[in-house]
Design a protein around this motif. Sequence first.
Motif, short mmCIF file in Angstrom:
data_model
loop_
_atom_site.label_atom_id
_atom_site.label_comp_id
_atom_site.label_asym_id
_atom_site.label_seq_id
_atom_site.Cartn_x
_atom_site.Cartn_y
_atom_site.Cartn_z
N UNK A 192 7.36 -38.55 1.30
CA UNK A 192 8.20 -39.59 2.28
C UNK A 192 8.11 -41.02 1.62
N UNK A 193 7.22 -41.22 0.55
CA UNK A 193 7.68 -42.68 -0.11
C UNK A 193 8.77 -42.49 -1.22
N UNK A 194 8.93 -41.58 -1.84
CA UNK A 194 10.21 -41.25 -2.60
C UNK A 194 11.58 -41.30 -1.86
N UNK A 195 11.26 -40.33 -0.96
CA UNK A 195 12.47 -39.96 0.04
C UNK A 195 12.25 -40.70 1.23
N UNK A 196 12.96 -41.87 1.56
CA UNK A 196 12.83 -43.02 2.63
C UNK A 196 13.74 -42.58 3.76
N UNK A 197 12.90 -42.33 4.89
CA UNK A 197 13.99 -42.10 6.30
C UNK A 197 14.60 -43.34 6.63
N UNK A 198 15.91 -43.27 6.91
CA UNK A 198 16.78 -44.41 7.19
C UNK A 198 17.54 -44.31 8.70
N UNK A 199 17.63 -42.96 9.01
CA UNK A 199 18.19 -42.88 10.39
C UNK A 199 17.63 -41.65 11.06
N UNK A 200 17.32 -41.78 12.52
CA UNK A 200 17.08 -40.56 13.22
C UNK A 200 18.04 -40.43 14.20
N UNK A 201 18.40 -39.01 14.48
CA UNK A 201 19.37 -38.69 15.54
C UNK A 201 18.74 -37.89 16.44
N UNK A 202 18.69 -38.14 17.52
CA UNK A 202 17.81 -37.32 18.70
C UNK A 202 19.00 -36.60 19.58
N UNK A 203 18.95 -35.52 19.52
CA UNK A 203 19.79 -34.66 20.54
C UNK A 203 19.04 -34.31 21.79
N UNK A 204 19.29 -35.16 22.86
CA UNK A 204 18.81 -35.08 24.04
C UNK A 204 19.04 -34.04 24.94
N UNK A 205 18.66 -32.74 25.03
CA UNK A 205 19.09 -31.80 25.72
C UNK A 205 18.22 -31.06 26.84
N UNK A 206 16.77 -31.34 26.50
CA UNK A 206 15.93 -30.71 27.77
C UNK A 206 15.17 -31.60 28.50
N UNK A 207 14.62 -31.19 29.56
CA UNK A 207 13.69 -32.09 30.59
C UNK A 207 12.30 -31.15 30.34
#
Length: 894
Positions: A192-207
């Motif tokens: 994850x140093x070479x491959x850098x996270x730039x966006x997180x998509x949360x699919x909010x569907x459960x309780x």
Amino acid sequence: MQTHEIINRFTEHFRAAGHTVVPSASLILDDPNLLFVNAGMVQFKPYFLGDAPAPYPRATSIQKCLRTGDIDEVGKTTRHLTFFQMAGNFSFGDYFKEGAIRHAWSLVTGPQDQGGYGFEPERIWATVYETDDDAARLWHEVAGLPWERIQRRGVEDNSWDMGVPGPSGPCSEIFYDRGPEYGAEGGPIVDENRYTEIWNLVFMENQRGESTGPNKGDYPVLGPLPQQNIDTGMGVERIACLLQGVENVYETDLLRSVIDKAEEVSGRRYGDDHDDDVRFRVIADHARSGVMLVGDGVTPGNEGRGYVLRRLLRRIVRSARLLGVHEPVLGEFAKVVRDAMSPSYPELVTEFDRIDSVLRNEEEAFLATLSTGSKIFDTAAAETRKAGGTQLPGSKAFQLHDTYGFPIDLTLEMAAEQGLSVDEQGFRELMSEQRRRAKEDAKARKTAHGDLSTYRSLLDSHGTTEFIGYTDLQSTSRVLGLLVDGAPVPVAGQGSEVELVLDRTPFYAEGGGQIADTGKLVGEGVELQVTDVQRAVPGLFVHTATVLGGEVGLDTELEAAVDVDRRSAIARSHSATHLVHAAVRSAYGKRAAQAGSLNSPGRMRFDFTAPSGVSSSVLGGVEEEVNEYLQNDVEVQAYNTSMDRAMELGAIALFGEKYGDQVRVVDMGDYSRELCGGTHVGSIAQLGVVKLVSSSSVGSGVQRVEALVGMDAMRRISKEHMLVNQLAEQFKAPAEELPERVESMVTRLRNAEKELQQLRVSQVLQSAGELAGRAADVSGVSLVAEQVPDGVDGNSLRALASEIRGRFGSRPSVVAVFSSDPETSKVSFVVAVSRDAQDRGFAAGKLVPAFASHVGGRGGGKADMAQGGGSDPSGITAAIGALRKEVEQVVSRG
């Protein structure tokens, strides 16, 4: 691409996609689980939780965030930040996975000349939750990602929840491949140093339910949410790092400018020395965090948010000092932050005088602390060398850090300068123990969102409560909800404490510093006393009441009547608060920002930021200005308008408050214009008079004034007038001469007390010969241990003991005299030892422990003289006996 351009592109991309652009919430939103806003979705939590209906189906924001868990790591790495900006887009039951992926992909890979970020599609990777086949398929079909660049991960990496019961769901992350020079191939699951996270998509569907274990996924899934939501977040600083082609976030435009200033003032260069680089990064991060926190109304203090801010600012000063800068620096760094951040946050310019004042005052106070800490360090270092040691104990370093705010790095530096080391391991263990206790305390305080399901159900089935209390103080209302002990009931009888939800109400619910209305609810055969009103969930008014007679049930029709006199008194107080606020700003300028208020019947309290206490002259000036303005009989106007229009009109918004697109403005002429949801008088003349009665400091940089309003103020003025008349009669002088007469009397009393004290000392000293004559001989040492008359103070006892000791000439002597105070039940004692007795092994300070416990006290001193006190006069006889035994033992040892 500069950071502000990155922000603008994100906002415009989602605006064009039908999203409502929502301004960033304050960093200090009212949330029981959060010290600061730490994620882009926080201000939207009521919509995700179902506490309130979302006012728009989709939204976008650039949210200010602050995370404090890794403060000590900031600077040591190039990854950690405290303040950061989270760009997000949100869907409330509108689009779901496909829409979220499509929107993100088109912005990330869209050409820069068409408003996108221009990342090469072939360098993009995505991760999905291990069982989320839908997300994996959509990345392949919508974005065209090859299957080998779509990786699956477990619950620790690709699931989301708030850490408490509530919404949860899988998430999907976008990564950018920086190239082989940054690490191994194989995607984010490899490096994850070479491959850098730039966006997180949360699919909010459960309780989700309560946690059942220590791990992230240890909770039951209770079922699907009523609607599927989207919460995405893109780290602005991380994107800036990639688009600006720099190695890390500290070299991006908004942070590098602060480092440049630190280089200028220190004469050192970033990149030349590892330790210095850590200090440069601390300064850059904390300067930005500090300015943004103060901008949102936080002031330095010893608890909560104030403590975090104080810690950040002190780390800046400490780091600058280690870079060789000993002059004040916070003001200079603040200017750089203002210039760098103001294109996105223009309020930093308008509020800068206040921000600068808070920072400079805190720095001045800390520099004084450093001076005190240095003296304490010098003493500790001397004690270490005297004991033959070369290492400062970890407990002493921890005391300097914890009690005096003295940074460990400075302790290490100063110890090295004196040829000493520091027990860092012992210090770290004590710090770890402190953190452990703090975490346990925080965990004990942190709770899940309360069980508001009943209120949410009422909101869903009946809608919001219609509040008519701005114009009407009576209404015919119907009971929509009835609860006892939080549980719904169909009916409640006499003596019951109930909560009622009405379809419409004239009762004001507590908020904005104004306490709730009280009054009556009356129906056919039933009467209730309303004692409190709260908004359990946004838009729903919950009335707490006692059933005085009869029974109340669902659908009961009631006549609601507010206590008019009480409401009027509260309204006068609230209107007075606005005027006092205006007068305080007139005295101190814009830096005097409201920091809290309380409006109750006939009395108001107003807190505001100011660098020092409120002088009597300023207090008098504020009072005079407010009452002078009351003579104008200005009409109070309240109206709704857009937030932008309100700002154009110069309306004052309060820090930490969350405002919608439409806001309520309360005008009192051009003198006062504020955003406010409270109740007010129709004309300022209805206030009658405002009387400021006190001022005090309630924290670092926060002052408080309290005032009485209307008849309460008149009663106070009348009472003071009567008191002045009584004093004038007693002194036989006109009122205007009273200050001189009182001062003259006080002076005479003080002189008389001094004369009386001198007389007491003289009388006590006259007994010296008699007491010396009663001395006991202990193997050649004359011992006087006596209780003298009550009421002799410590100074007189010292004079007496010294006089008695002098009467023995060169003969070894030990003198101890005791006196009690019958009014306070306290004991005072003094021990005096002659030079010849000291040569035989006696020391006054070492004799005290032998007897002090008998009088419930302690004391100490040098070899020739010691003194102390206690709380048990009945033990004086035993103390004298214990002293005699100790003298005998010292003689026998000699």
